[in-house]
Scaffold this motif. Sequence first.
Motif, PDB file in Angstrom:
ATOM      1  N   ASN A   1       0.838  -1.212   0.000  1.00  0.00           N
ATOM      2  CA  ASN A   1       0.000   0.000   0.000  1.00  0.00           C
ATOM      3  C   ASN A   1       0.862   1.247   0.000  1.00  0.00           C
ATOM      4  N   GLY A   2       1.907   1.237   0.821  1.00  0.00           N
ATOM      5  CA  GLY A   2       2.811   2.379   0.879  1.00  0.00           C
ATOM      6  C   GLY A   2       3.553   2.589  -0.425  1.00  0.00           C
ATOM      7  N   ILE A   3       4.011   1.486  -1.024  1.00  0.00           N
ATOM      8  CA  ILE A   3       4.722   1.567  -2.310  1.00  0.00           C
ATOM      9  C   ILE A   3       3.820   2.175  -3.379  1.00  0.00           C
ATOM     10  N   GLU A   4       2.596   1.653  -3.474  1.00  0.00           N
ATOM     11  CA  GLU A   4       1.689   2.121  -4.522  1.00  0.00           C
ATOM     12  C   GLU A   4       1.285   3.574  -4.329  1.00  0.00           C
ATOM     13  N   SER A   5       1.140   4.006  -3.080  1.00  0.00           N
ATOM     14  CA  SER A   5       0.701   5.392  -2.844  1.00  0.00           C
ATOM     15  C   SER A   5       1.713   6.394  -3.387  1.00  0.00           C
ATOM     16  N   ILE A   6       3.005   6.117  -3.195  1.00  0.00           N
ATOM     17  CA  ILE A   6       4.040   7.007  -3.716  1.00  0.00           C
ATOM     18  C   ILE A   6       4.192   6.841  -5.220  1.00  0.00           C
ATOM     19  N   ALA A   7       4.230   5.585  -5.680  1.00  0.00           N
ATOM     20  CA  ALA A   7       4.425   5.317  -7.107  1.00  0.00           C
ATOM     21  C   ALA A   7       3.316   5.953  -7.939  1.00  0.00           C
ATOM     22  N   TYR A   8       2.066   5.784  -7.508  1.00  0.00           N
ATOM     23  CA  TYR A   8       0.927   6.334  -8.245  1.00  0.00           C
ATOM     24  C   TYR A   8       1.027   7.854  -8.347  1.00  0.00           C
ATOM     25  N   ASP A   9       1.350   8.503  -7.241  1.00  0.00           N
ATOM     26  CA  ASP A   9       1.467   9.967  -7.240  1.00  0.00           C
ATOM     27  C   ASP A   9       2.577  10.458  -8.156  1.00  0.00           C
ATOM     28  N   ARG A  10       3.586   9.604  -8.369  1.00  0.00           N
ATOM     29  CA  ARG A  10       4.722  10.000  -9.216  1.00  0.00           C
ATOM     30  C   ARG A  10       4.592   9.488 -10.655  1.00  0.00           C
ATOM     31  N   GLY A  11       3.447   8.871 -10.950  1.00  0.00           N
ATOM     32  CA  GLY A  11       3.207   8.429 -12.325  1.00  0.00           C
ATOM     33  C   GLY A  11       3.796   7.081 -12.689  1.00  0.00           C
ATOM     34  N   TYR A  12       4.010   6.225 -11.695  1.00  0.00           N
ATOM     35  CA  TYR A  12       4.569   4.899 -11.947  1.00  0.00           C
ATOM     36  C   TYR A  12       3.538   3.816 -11.628  1.00  0.00           C
ATOM     37  N   ASN A  13       3.580   2.730 -12.394  1.00  0.00           N
ATOM     38  CA  ASN A  13       2.786   1.546 -12.091  1.00  0.00           C
ATOM     39  C   ASN A  13       3.634   0.558 -11.292  1.00  0.00           C
ATOM     40  N   VAL A  14       2.970  -0.320 -10.549  1.00  0.00           N
ATOM     41  CA  VAL A  14       3.664  -1.286  -9.691  1.00  0.00           C
ATOM     42  C   VAL A  14       3.280  -2.707 -10.110  1.00  0.00           C
ATOM     43  N   ILE A  15       4.286  -3.541 -10.317  1.00  0.00           N
ATOM     44  CA  ILE A  15       4.074  -4.963 -10.620  1.00  0.00           C
ATOM     45  C   ILE A  15       4.599  -5.773  -9.435  1.00  0.00           C
ATOM     46  N   VAL A  16       3.720  -6.546  -8.799  1.00  0.00           N
ATOM     47  CA  VAL A  16       4.082  -7.285  -7.584  1.00  0.00           C
ATOM     48  C   VAL A  16       4.200  -8.776  -7.883  1.00  0.00           C
ATOM     49  N   SER A  17       5.287  -9.384  -7.422  1.00  0.00           N
ATOM     50  CA  SER A  17       5.484 -10.837  -7.537  1.00  0.00           C
ATOM     51  C   SER A  17       5.716 -11.428  -6.146  1.00  0.00           C
ATOM     52  N   GLN A  18       5.343 -12.706  -5.982  1.00  0.00           N
ATOM     53  CA  GLN A  18       5.503 -13.395  -4.707  1.00  0.00           C
ATOM     54  C   GLN A  18       6.521 -14.531  -4.841  1.00  0.00           C
TER      55      GLN A  18
ATOM     56  N   VAL B   1      13.027 -16.509 -10.772  1.00  0.00           N
ATOM     57  CA  VAL B   1      12.095 -16.394 -11.898  1.00  0.00           C
ATOM     58  C   VAL B   1      11.371 -15.050 -11.869  1.00  0.00           C
ATOM     59  N   ASP B   2      10.933 -14.638 -10.678  1.00  0.00           N
ATOM     60  CA  ASP B   2      10.240 -13.348 -10.537  1.00  0.00           C
ATOM     61  C   ASP B   2      11.120 -12.200 -11.033  1.00  0.00           C
ATOM     62  N   LEU B   3      12.377 -12.205 -10.616  1.00  0.00           N
ATOM     63  CA  LEU B   3      13.279 -11.110 -10.992  1.00  0.00           C
ATOM     64  C   LEU B   3      13.642 -11.162 -12.466  1.00  0.00           C
ATOM     65  N   GLN B   4      13.751 -12.357 -13.032  1.00  0.00           N
ATOM     66  CA  GLN B   4      13.986 -12.486 -14.472  1.00  0.00           C
ATOM     67  C   GLN B   4      12.812 -11.912 -15.259  1.00  0.00           C
ATOM     68  N   PHE B   5      11.600 -12.228 -14.809  1.00  0.00           N
ATOM     69  CA  PHE B   5      10.407 -11.727 -15.482  1.00  0.00           C
ATOM     70  C   PHE B   5      10.325 -10.201 -15.405  1.00  0.00           C
ATOM     71  N   LEU B   6      10.507  -9.672 -14.197  1.00  0.00           N
ATOM     72  CA  LEU B   6      10.372  -8.215 -14.016  1.00  0.00           C
ATOM     73  C   LEU B   6      11.433  -7.457 -14.798  1.00  0.00           C
ATOM     74  N   SER B   7      12.656  -7.946 -14.786  1.00  0.00           N
ATOM     75  CA  SER B   7      13.714  -7.260 -15.534  1.00  0.00           C
ATOM     76  C   SER B   7      13.479  -7.362 -17.035  1.00  0.00           C
ATOM     77  N   SER B   8      12.890  -8.482 -17.504  1.00  0.00           N
ATOM     78  CA  SER B   8      12.590  -8.630 -18.926  1.00  0.00           C
ATOM     79  C   SER B   8      11.462  -7.711 -19.361  1.00  0.00           C
ATOM     80  N   ARG B   9      10.644  -7.290 -18.395  1.00  0.00           N
ATOM     81  CA  ARG B   9       9.557  -6.346 -18.701  1.00  0.00           C
ATOM     82  C   ARG B   9      10.045  -4.900 -18.643  1.00  0.00           C
TER      83      ARG B   9
END
Length: 343
Positions: A83-100, A110-118
Motif C-alpha cells: 500500500n505504501g509503495i503504490e501510494s508514492i508510485a501512483y502519485d509520481r506516475g509509476y505503475n507497480v508490478i508485484v510478484s511473490q 524467476v520473478d526477478l527475471q520476469f520483471l527485468s525482462s519487462r
Amino acid sequence: MKFEAVTIKDIAKALGLSTSTISRALRDSHEISAETKQLVLECAEKLNYKPNPIALSLKEKRSRSIGVVVCEIANSFFSQVINGIESIAYDRGYNVIVSQSHESYDREVVDLQFLSSRSVDGLIISLATETTDLSHIKALHDRGMPIVLFDRITEEINTHKVIVDNYRGAYDATEHLIKNGFKRIAALAGSEFLSITSERLAGYNDALKAHGLEYSKEYVQHCYYGGMVFSEVEEAVNKLLTLKKRPDAIITTSDKLTTGCLRTLKRRGISIPDEIGMIGFSNYDIAELVDPPLTVIRQPAEEMGKAATELLLQLVESKRPVKEFEKRVLTPELQVRASAIKR
C-alpha cells in the motif's frame, strides 16, 4: 474475440486525418493548429485512447513501472508495505508490478527475471527465506538496475535499504514480559539466514542478560518457512510445551509465526496469559479483537513501503550515478494488551 486497444490509426480514421497529424497533435506540436488539437483530444477521449506504454518506454527509455518482490501478499505486513509503495508510485506516475516468492529461492529468481525482462525501471525486494545465493540480484545490480532492499536485507549489495529497528522491538518486548513477572521466556523465530531473525534474537538475548536471566538454547525454536507452513509452527510450539521447564511466555518474530503460535496454544487449551504469556511481531488488525487481546510489536509497514519507493525513485530519476547509499531504520511500536500481563 481478441481485445485490441485503440490506436492513433483509429483516431485518424474517425476524423479523416493522417496518422502523422494525429501523432503531432497528441504531442502538442506547434505545427498543428489549436482547433485541430482540440478536435483530436476530444476524439481520443471519446474513443478512450491511451498511449502505448511500450512505445512510450522506447521513446523515453523508461517504462514508468517498478517491480516488487515479497514472500507473500496475504501476509498483512507485506500487504501494508505494498500500500505504501503504490501510494508514492501512483502519485509520481509509476505503475507497480508485484510478484511473490513464497519463500522460494527458485521463485525469486524467476520473478526477478520476469520483471527485468519487462523493462521495469527499478526493483524493491524483500529476500526469500531460501535465498542464500545472491548472484541473481548482484547480476542485475551490476548491470545498473536500481534496487532497494527492505525488511529482509543483505549487506552484500551496496544500495539503499529500509528496515525497522528489529533489535529494539524484540528487546522492548522481552523486557516488558520480564517486568510483568515472566521468567522463562521462549522465542519462536524464522530462518536463521534472515537478517530480521538474527537482529530480533539479539534484542531478545540482550534483554534477558540485562535482567539477569540466562539464555537457554532450548527456548529458541526456528521455523524455516517463517510460519507459512502451519505444521512446522505447531511442531516448534509443541517442543517448547514438552520441555521439563516449560516456558511461561513466548515471543514470536513474525506475523505468521504469531498466528500459528496462537492457534496451537488455543488447540492445546492453554490459557493466555495465565499459563503462557505472549507477544508477537504482528501487523494484523485483529490482534486487539482476539481473546485475550494480543500484545504486539507493530511495524510501520506502510511508512516502510513509502520510504523504499522514494529511495528507489531517487535512483531511477538521478541523472548521475548514485554512489552514496542510505540505510533507513524505522521505529516499531510495542502495543501492550492483556496477553502479556499476568493476572
